[in-house]
Design an enzyme around this catalytic site. Structure first.
Site, PDB file in Angstrom:
ATOM      1  N   HIS A  71       0.753  -1.239   0.009  1.00  7.05           N
ATOM      2  CA  HIS A  71       0.007  -0.007  -0.095  1.00  7.05           C
ATOM      3  C   HIS A  71       0.815   1.161  -0.197  1.00  7.05           C
ATOM      4  O   HIS A  71       0.662   2.298  -0.746  1.00  7.05           O
ATOM      5  CB  HIS A  71      -0.850   0.003   1.331  1.00  7.05           C
ATOM      6  N   GLU A  74       1.812   2.045  -3.478  1.00  7.50           N
ATOM      7  CA  GLU A  74       0.766   2.723  -4.349  1.00  7.50           C
ATOM      8  C   GLU A  74       0.708   4.122  -4.081  1.00  7.50           C
ATOM      9  O   GLU A  74       0.665   4.895  -5.145  1.00  7.50           O
ATOM     10  CB  GLU A  74      -0.683   2.063  -3.637  1.00  7.50           C
ATOM     11  N   HIS A  75       1.172   4.576  -3.109  1.00  7.77           N
ATOM     12  CA  HIS A  75       1.177   6.105  -2.922  1.00  7.77           C
ATOM     13  C   HIS A  75       2.524   6.663  -3.267  1.00  7.77           C
ATOM     14  O   HIS A  75       2.688   7.771  -3.966  1.00  7.77           O
ATOM     15  CB  HIS A  75       1.148   6.447  -1.261  1.00  7.77           C
ATOM     16  N   GLU A 151      -5.474   8.224   6.141  1.00  6.80           N
ATOM     17  CA  GLU A 151      -6.393   7.305   5.107  1.00  6.80           C
ATOM     18  C   GLU A 151      -6.995   6.220   6.047  1.00  6.80           C
ATOM     19  O   GLU A 151      -8.309   5.861   6.021  1.00  6.80           O
ATOM     20  CB  GLU A 151      -5.544   6.858   4.067  1.00  6.80           C
TER      21      GLU A 151
END
Length: 443
Positions: A71, A74-75, A151
């Site tokens: 994850h 992904e950023h 998030e």
């Protein structure tokens, strides 16, 4: 006439498959040097295109010390490369009215963009640059660490998100599939830059990359764009390299499951969220079409059994539905409802009762026809945009190993019988059932 495309992995670069699809569309698949797979679907008359770069790695592939890395990447891939800053990447798409985003799953990650067909060269170049040449700048990483924590906090404030995440953990237990896709606040705080870098260098390689595009796309031009962009990024494009094998069932995958688990998560909410269910079919199980029909009839729309019984007849919930997801070696099936906390036991019993009714008697002809029609219409409408087509290509390559035309898929759905639905419902009703409740419950 639409044709079936078996996506067997060829052994060398240059292998090419072409097949006609619905509406004069055409799908082509080519293996480039390095083992990179490129699939495109040319859709006549469209002026837009969606392109995606898929890597067959997800949260379940993380090892100890690397939890949260998938994850994180992904950023971070949007935060700059050796050729572009984060602002350069953002401006490239904003300047042409395009959209760029990414998605992390338990078994794959995708970076994608939707642009005008004339801007496809730019989109391929930018996304390939991100995939091959991310800098993972330490300062940017620390900034993004805070963004990801926000998030996760946002998701934790949504009780339905909490219920779904905890349900996966309850069913899959202490396995990689039981971990949250986005990581936990603790793993995001703990994972060092070196671990994220190692995860990136290990998994982001030519044999693991699949590029898919749909819309106003010329396949030969797309292959040239991808080859040039990857070469510019410095990747080793060995002509003898072959694509990575598709994911197979792993030895440590949940088999019979950890058994029934009951979990209550306390949140100061006005409503309780409850999910009940357990293990289900794998992503490649041929009965997945039967599961789709079952899901539509049980909890897929306003005429579904859950909606009619729990909401329309009894007024116990605003939202109630069923859902399923498949992985390489197992799957998940659940029944959801949001209700008044005092009614949660009654609603839970009704969720289970509707599944058991499906297991005890075959559905009638009218219900079967309605469920098949709902699925068929939704499938066709969902294939009207380039993003859905691009995603279908990626999942067909990484997951199923075959690409069915829309007509083929419709035929498989229409071939499902009431007896097959009942048999599968009986199988699902017999597995150990986990229950997760999220709401303002006391001790």
């Amino acid at each position: 006439m639409p044709q079936h495309l078996p996506l067997v992995a060829p052994g060398a670069a240059g292998s090419d498959l072409t097949v006609g699809q619905d509406g004069d569309a055409q799908v082509r698949r080519t293996v480039l040097p390095g083992g990179v797979r490129v699939l495109s679907e040319h859709m006549p008359g469209l002026r837009s295109a969606t392109v995606g770069a898929w890597v067959g790695v997800g949260s379940r592939d993380e090892t100890s010390g690397h939890f949260g890395s998938t994850h994180f990447l992904e950023h971070l891939l949007f935060k700059g490369t050796t050729r572009r800053s984060a602002m350069d990447i953002a401006e490239a798409f904003d300047a042409v009215g395009g959209e760029a985003n990414a998605a992390t799953g338990k078994e794959h990650t995708c970076y994608y963009a939707r642009v005008l067909d004339s801007d496809l060269p730019m989109a391929v170049d930018v996304i390939a640059d991100m995939v091959t040449s991310a800098r993972l700048d330490p300062d940017e990483l620390e900034t993004e660490r805070g963004v990801i924590l926000e998030e996760l906090a946002m998701n934790d404030d949504d009780p339905s998100d909490v219920a779904h995440e905890q349900f996966a953990t309850a069913v899959f237990g202490d396995t990689p599939l039981g971990r949250p896709i986005g990581g936990t606040p603790q793993t995001i705080r703990d994972v060092p830059r070196d671990a994220v870098w190692e995860h990136y260098r290990e998994h982001y390689r030519a044999p693991t990359l699949v590029v898919t595009a749909a819309g106003g796309v010329d396949h030969d031009a797309l292959c040239r764009l991808v080859s040039d962009a990857l070469a510019t990024g410095g990747w080793d494009l060995d002509p003898q390299a072959v694509p990575s094998a598709r994911r197979a069932a792993s030895a440590g995958a949940p088999g019979a499951g950890p058994g029934a688990v009951e979990l209550t998560v306390r949140r100061p909410t006005e409503q309780a969220n409850v999910i009940v269910g357990g293990l289900c079919l794998t992503a490649t199980d041929q009965r997945r079409f039967t599961l789709s029909v079952l899901n539509a009839a049980l909890g897929g729309g306003m005429s579904s059994r859950l909606f009619q019984e729990i909401r329309e007849k009894r007024g116990l919930a605003y939202s109630t539905y069923s859902f399923a997801s498949g992985h390489a070696d197992t799957g998940l099936f659940g029944l959801y409802a949001g209700c008044t906390p005092a009614k949660v036991d009654q609603v839970t019993a009704l969720l289970v009762a509707e599944l058991e009714k499906m297991a005890q008697a075959p559905m009638g002809a009218a219900e079967l026809t309605r469920s098949v029609g709902q699925l068929s219409g939704g499938l066709v409408l969902g294939m009207e945009d380039t993003g859905s087509r691009m995603s279908r290509l990626g999942k067909s390559e990484l997951v199923h190993g075959e690409l069915m035309s829309v007509d083929e898929t419709l035929e498989r759905i229409r071939a499902v019988t009431a007896q097959e639905v009942q048999d599968l419902a009986a199988e699902l009703a017999a597995v150990p059932r986990s229950v997760v409740r999220v709401g303002p419950f006391g001790d």
